[in-house]
Design an enzyme around this catalytic site. Sequence first.
Site, mmCIF file in Angstrom:
data_model
loop_
_atom_site.group_PDB
_atom_site.id
_atom_site.type_symbol
_atom_site.label_atom_id
_atom_site.label_comp_id
_atom_site.label_asym_id
_atom_site.label_seq_id
_atom_site.Cartn_x
_atom_site.Cartn_y
_atom_site.Cartn_z
ATOM 1 N N CYS A 2 3.638 -13.589 -0.726
ATOM 2 C CA CYS A 2 3.335 -15.002 -0.852
ATOM 3 C C CYS A 2 3.475 -15.689 0.499
ATOM 4 C CB CYS A 2 4.291 -15.650 -1.845
ATOM 5 S SG CYS A 2 4.814 -14.566 -3.173
ATOM 6 N N ARG A 27 -2.928 -14.599 2.981
ATOM 7 C CA ARG A 27 -1.941 -13.638 2.516
ATOM 8 C C ARG A 27 -2.184 -13.226 1.066
ATOM 9 N NH1 ARG A 27 2.551 -13.618 6.062
ATOM 10 N NH2 ARG A 27 3.967 -12.859 4.472
ATOM 11 N N TRP A 73 2.011 -15.020 -5.242
ATOM 12 C CA TRP A 73 1.311 -13.829 -5.726
ATOM 13 C C TRP A 73 2.162 -13.270 -6.848
ATOM 14 C CZ3 TRP A 73 2.061 -8.490 -6.061
ATOM 15 C CH2 TRP A 73 0.915 -7.705 -6.204
ATOM 16 N N ASN A 99 10.077 -15.676 -1.750
ATOM 17 C CA ASN A 99 9.233 -14.500 -1.611
ATOM 18 C C ASN A 99 10.084 -13.269 -1.876
ATOM 19 O OD1 ASN A 99 7.138 -16.099 -0.825
ATOM 20 N ND2 ASN A 99 7.092 -15.413 1.297
ATOM 21 N N GLY A 100 9.501 -12.259 -2.512
ATOM 22 C CA GLY A 100 10.227 -11.019 -2.762
ATOM 23 C C GLY A 100 10.482 -10.820 -4.243
ATOM 24 N N GLU A 484 -11.739 5.138 4.732
ATOM 25 C CA GLU A 484 -11.664 3.722 5.090
ATOM 26 C C GLU A 484 -12.910 2.975 4.626
ATOM 27 O OE1 GLU A 484 -10.325 0.088 6.810
ATOM 28 O OE2 GLU A 484 -9.380 1.859 5.917
ATOM 29 N N LYS A 488 -12.843 -0.219 2.069
ATOM 30 C CA LYS A 488 -13.448 -1.515 2.362
ATOM 31 C C LYS A 488 -14.417 -1.932 1.254
ATOM 32 C CE LYS A 488 -11.215 -2.616 5.791
ATOM 33 N NZ LYS A 488 -10.135 -1.978 5.056
ATOM 34 N N GLU A 491 -12.346 -3.091 -1.721
ATOM 35 C CA GLU A 491 -11.644 -4.354 -1.461
ATOM 36 C C GLU A 491 -12.589 -5.549 -1.478
ATOM 37 O OE1 GLU A 491 -7.962 -3.419 1.546
ATOM 38 O OE2 GLU A 491 -9.971 -3.261 2.375
ATOM 39 N N HIS A 507 -16.541 20.688 -5.161
ATOM 40 C CA HIS A 507 -15.434 21.019 -6.049
ATOM 41 C C HIS A 507 -15.166 19.928 -7.090
ATOM 42 C CE1 HIS A 507 -14.464 24.611 -3.817
ATOM 43 N NE2 HIS A 507 -14.450 23.918 -2.684
ATOM 44 N N LYS A 606 -2.384 -10.028 2.048
ATOM 45 C CA LYS A 606 -2.471 -9.505 3.410
ATOM 46 C C LYS A 606 -1.199 -8.766 3.812
ATOM 47 C CE LYS A 606 -4.365 -8.997 7.437
ATOM 48 N NZ LYS A 606 -5.522 -8.088 7.559
#
Length: 611
Positions: A2, A27, A73, A99-100, A484, A488, A491, A507, A606
């Site tokens: 957050c 974030r 969040w 936060n946390g 990657e 992307k 996301e 396979h 983030k």
Amino acid sequence: MCGIVAYVGPKEAYPVILKGLKRLEYRGYDSSGVALLDKELKIYKKKGKVAELEESLVGKDLHAHIGIGHTRWATHGEPNDRNAHPHLSASGKLAMIHNGIIENYAQLKQELLKKGYEFKSDTDTEVLLNFIDDIRENNQCSLEEAVRIALKRVVGAYVIIIVDQESPDTLIAARKGSPLVIGIGKDEHFLASDASPIIEYTKEVVYVNDYELAIIKPDELVLKNLGNEKLTPFVQKLDIELAAIEKGGYEHFMLKEIFEQPHTIYDCLRGRLDLSNGQVKMAGVQQNIEQLKNANRIIMVACGTSWHAGLVAEYIFEELCRIPVEVEYASEFRYRNPVIHPGDVIVAISQSGETADTLVAIEKAKEQGAFIFGVLNVVGSSIARASHSGAYTHAGPEIGVASTKAFTAQLAVLTMIALKLAKEKGTIDAARYNNLLHELHAIPEKVEVVLQQKDKIQAIAAKYSNANDFLYLGRGYNFPVALEGALKTKEISYIHAEGYPAAEMKHGPIALVDETLPVVFVATKDAYHEKIVSNIQEIKARKGKVLAVITEGDEIISQLSDDIMVVPEADEIVAPMLNVIPMQLLAYYIGVSKGLDVDKPRNLAKSVTVE
């Protein structure tokens, strides 16, 4: 995960806090709120974006010179108005943001329920706030002392900031495991999760450490530990500018940061890559050269995109330095009782330097005698302070949630470290070493060439934006690039995508191939080129759509592909920094074509500061 902002001083607090919350939107969050104190506490909070909170406050009494703000969040309790922060204590005297995660909140909540407390939210934050308030009421002690007593009982991670109706000029803050920075102005203080809400007001900041308590008044900052001993604040100068956290004419931060990469990679190399003398100059490496070059093994710990950078580096270090390398998800590393010996080197890779999983992983490794080397973007971050040594990437603030320029900067740093160690160990001959120095030096200019294809890649993205799935394939150094690229796509476009080593396709994943499946090959010229040609033919034989990232002039793969994205020729060790650029642009333009918020993808944050 957050964002937190707070202010105390002569200014109107609300505009400062609101602007700060907007700066922290990158974030990731699902609700927001503010608490303002002017004779009495006023709390306003709202599910959704900060703009929705702002709209709901039109016409409200927002006058105050002290206040706290938060973007949440969700962890405990679904995203809604009542679970949003700030929370108000049962006494009505305290408001708090947090936060946390408080891991033992259920136990604390049961204790408070037995005392008759009622709760208006599902959050661990409200539990902690009432626990603090209960201690203060029962012990007849100061808020500062109540916070100190409470935090000795708390298990978990936190940054908390409390405003107290009975002390209208004072903020109380504390941290463990989540970031907190305090900006020092003229008879005013600014608090935030990172420096982005602060830099337009002051360049002087204090980074609060774990188990520290801050008592903040307009003209005074007092730091203490949980043993009530005063500490001397270490004031640092910020080295970022306001322009670095603004869009600068680009439609999105993500596009701006993709296009910044020639500059950020150059900044990363500048002062370190000395072509005239054939040297790599890195103080953090040189000061610990014996520890690093004699490492029994290197363990790279990271999450997400940084983990992919570690995978590329695994190939580079083993090829050039002949040191065994393991790449670990930080989230798994700390839980599986890893075998660590003195002489092992842990390389912690993190953009934010606050990634909770990575931070806990390196703390565990330190306890077992490992040497910790951080590869980080944020100066003064928690992982930077927890590491024995390290190297900054100098990529500047990365606002887009999906990492782009941080990835290429991490690869640049890791490649330079590998080259320096290889030369020290004598595992690379002079011709190869000098050639790679020149190859690395040429990367920023070659990235510029790739970026000139943005219109062509945008057209390719529009063609495939309605796909339900993507498959990304690569071999060797390009396998992590394929991972990657898939990340992307997930996301930014919310399209399911998988990355695989191209040889593994037969396979299992080849069962997915039909005329509707776009298959993206990272197929630049390297030692695997002939093999990747065979893999492409296997896809074409099953009517799959082939998109290929190819080296300029490669007619063979060009003729086999439905669409191509071209990069300049480069040595396979540095090529991933080029090959990832089309992956970033493809994901970006697919997301844009679908009308999505590419800077703030749903459900993502983030800086992931919870485990």
